[in-house]
Design an enzyme around this catalytic site. Structure first.
Site, PDB file in Angstrom:
ATOM      1  N   ASN B  79       0.985  -1.278  -0.080  1.00 48.90           N
ATOM      2  CA  ASN B  79      -0.226   0.013  -0.089  1.00 48.90           C
ATOM      3  C   ASN B  79       0.781   1.322  -0.017  1.00 48.90           C
ATOM      4  O   ASN B  79       0.274   2.224   0.152  1.00 48.90           O
ATOM      5  CB  ASN B  79      -0.883  -0.081   1.125  1.00 48.90           C
ATOM      6  N   ILE B  86       1.230   7.085  -0.039  1.00 43.28           N
ATOM      7  CA  ILE B  86       0.361   5.757   0.998  1.00 43.28           C
ATOM      8  C   ILE B  86      -0.847   5.769   0.640  1.00 43.28           C
ATOM      9  O   ILE B  86      -1.852   6.631   0.511  1.00 43.28           O
ATOM     10  CB  ILE B  86       0.549   6.404   2.466  1.00 43.28           C
ATOM     11  N   CYS B  87      -1.384   4.546   0.336  1.00 44.86           N
ATOM     12  CA  CYS B  87      -2.781   4.436   0.187  1.00 44.86           C
ATOM     13  C   CYS B  87      -3.660   3.886   1.282  1.00 44.86           C
ATOM     14  O   CYS B  87      -3.184   2.773   1.734  1.00 44.86           O
ATOM     15  CB  CYS B  87      -3.272   3.392  -1.059  1.00 44.86           C
ATOM     16  N   LEU B  88      -4.262   4.879   1.864  1.00 44.58           N
ATOM     17  CA  LEU B  88      -4.766   4.497   3.259  1.00 44.58           C
ATOM     18  C   LEU B  88      -6.371   5.394   3.226  1.00 44.58           C
ATOM     19  O   LEU B  88      -6.340   6.642   2.756  1.00 44.58           O
ATOM     20  CB  LEU B  88      -3.940   5.111   4.146  1.00 44.58           C
ATOM     21  N   LYS B  92      -7.948   9.748   2.517  1.00 41.59           N
ATOM     22  CA  LYS B  92      -8.518  10.176   1.157  1.00 41.59           C
ATOM     23  C   LYS B  92     -10.026  10.237   1.706  1.00 41.59           C
ATOM     24  O   LYS B  92     -10.254  11.114   2.386  1.00 41.59           O
ATOM     25  CB  LYS B  92      -8.268   9.048   0.161  1.00 41.59           C
TER      26      LYS B  92
END
Lengths: 138, 152
Positions: B79, B86-88, B92
């Protein structure tokens, strides 16, 4: 307005470039996808219509060092071009001859540089300048 | 210079006076919205014993929008991409002004302990995580050893 730090400004610029949110006539991105310092970029300018540059694609290199965006990036044409603001020896864009770099503002970005260079190419004074053969590089 | 909102001052004071275990966040002297962050890898994870550096910025419309956060230390995680993005969800769509710098950093620390290869940002890493988890964990450990254990 607070000051956005260099890295977060460049991340925003990258996102605009990746998602092609900017104009169709230019594009830009990181040279190395894992360059965590986001220093070395490439850019392209599609030659403006009704000029000698029509249908040509120009490649450039853009270097955003640690002093960016307090100071302008270092911009060089990779494709050969004849323009008053470009050093004919190595393709570098001369700061003192290109007002976007000479009067640099923090709010400008890579996109601003490419779009303003394209305007230079299309200006009445420059649009008929004899050009080096298409596809040649410095 | 625009003055710093009370909310940010309070959060910063509490980060210093009552720090989260395994997490530090220190504002830059010349930009109090810009923080140097260090997160300890959670124990029992491939990031254990590693110290990961991040940078965090509170945009003008914080807390109406999420902080911007990025890893500066290279990390092998499905992630987190090669640029440290960062994909969190809480950074978002699931951001809420009720969250804080401290809760975001805790969420990032938790993400290190619970990689989610089904919602990947780094596709190659996620593929490896799904096809050969043991190998992926070994790679994550060796990157931790290599990049997250430099002296300071």
């Amino acid at each position: 307005m607070s000051k956005i730090p260099r890295n977060f400004k460049l991340l925003e610029e990258l996102e605009r470039g990746e998602k092609a949110l900017s104009a169709d006539s230019i594009s830009y991105g990181l040279i190395n996808q894992d360059d965590i310092t986001m220093t070395d970029w490439n850019g392209t300018i599609l030659g403006p219509p009704h000029s000698v540059h029509e249908n040509r694609i120009y490649s450039l290199s853009i270097t955003c060092d640690a002093s960016y965006p307090e100071h302008p990036p270092i911009v060089k044409f990779v494709s050969k071009i004849s323009l008053p603001c470009v050093n004919p020896e190595d393709g570098s864009v001369m700061i003192e001859r290109f007002s976007t770099l000479a009067n640099w503002k923090r709010s400008y970005g890579i996109e601003t540089v490419l779009l303003e260079l394209r305007k230079e190419m299309a200006s009445p004074a420059n649009k008929r300048l004899a050009q080096p053969a298409e596809g040649t590089t410095y | 210079m625009s003055s710093l909102p009370k909310r940010i001052i309070k959060e910063t004071e509490r980060l210093v006076s009552d720090p989260v275990p395994g997490i530090s966040a220190i504002p830059h002297d010349d930009n109090l919205r810009y923080f140097d962050v260090a997160i300890q890898g959670p124990s029992g994870s491939p990031y254990e014993d590693g110290t990961f550096k991040l940078e965090l910025y509170l945009p003008d419309d914080y807390p109406m929008c999420a902080p911007k956060v990025r890893f500066l230390t290279k990390i092998y995680h499905p992630n987190i991409d090669k640029l440290g993005r960062i994909c969190l969800d809480v950074l978002k769509n699931n951001w809420s002004p009720a969250l804080q710098i401290r809760t975001i950093l805790l969420s990032i620390q938790a993400l290190l302990g619970a990689p989610n290869p089904d919602d990947p940002l780094a596709n190659e890493v996620a593929e490896e995580w799904k096809s050969n988890e043991a190998l992926a964990i070994a790679t994550a450990k060796s990157w931790t050893e290599q990049f997250a254990k430099e002296g300071d």
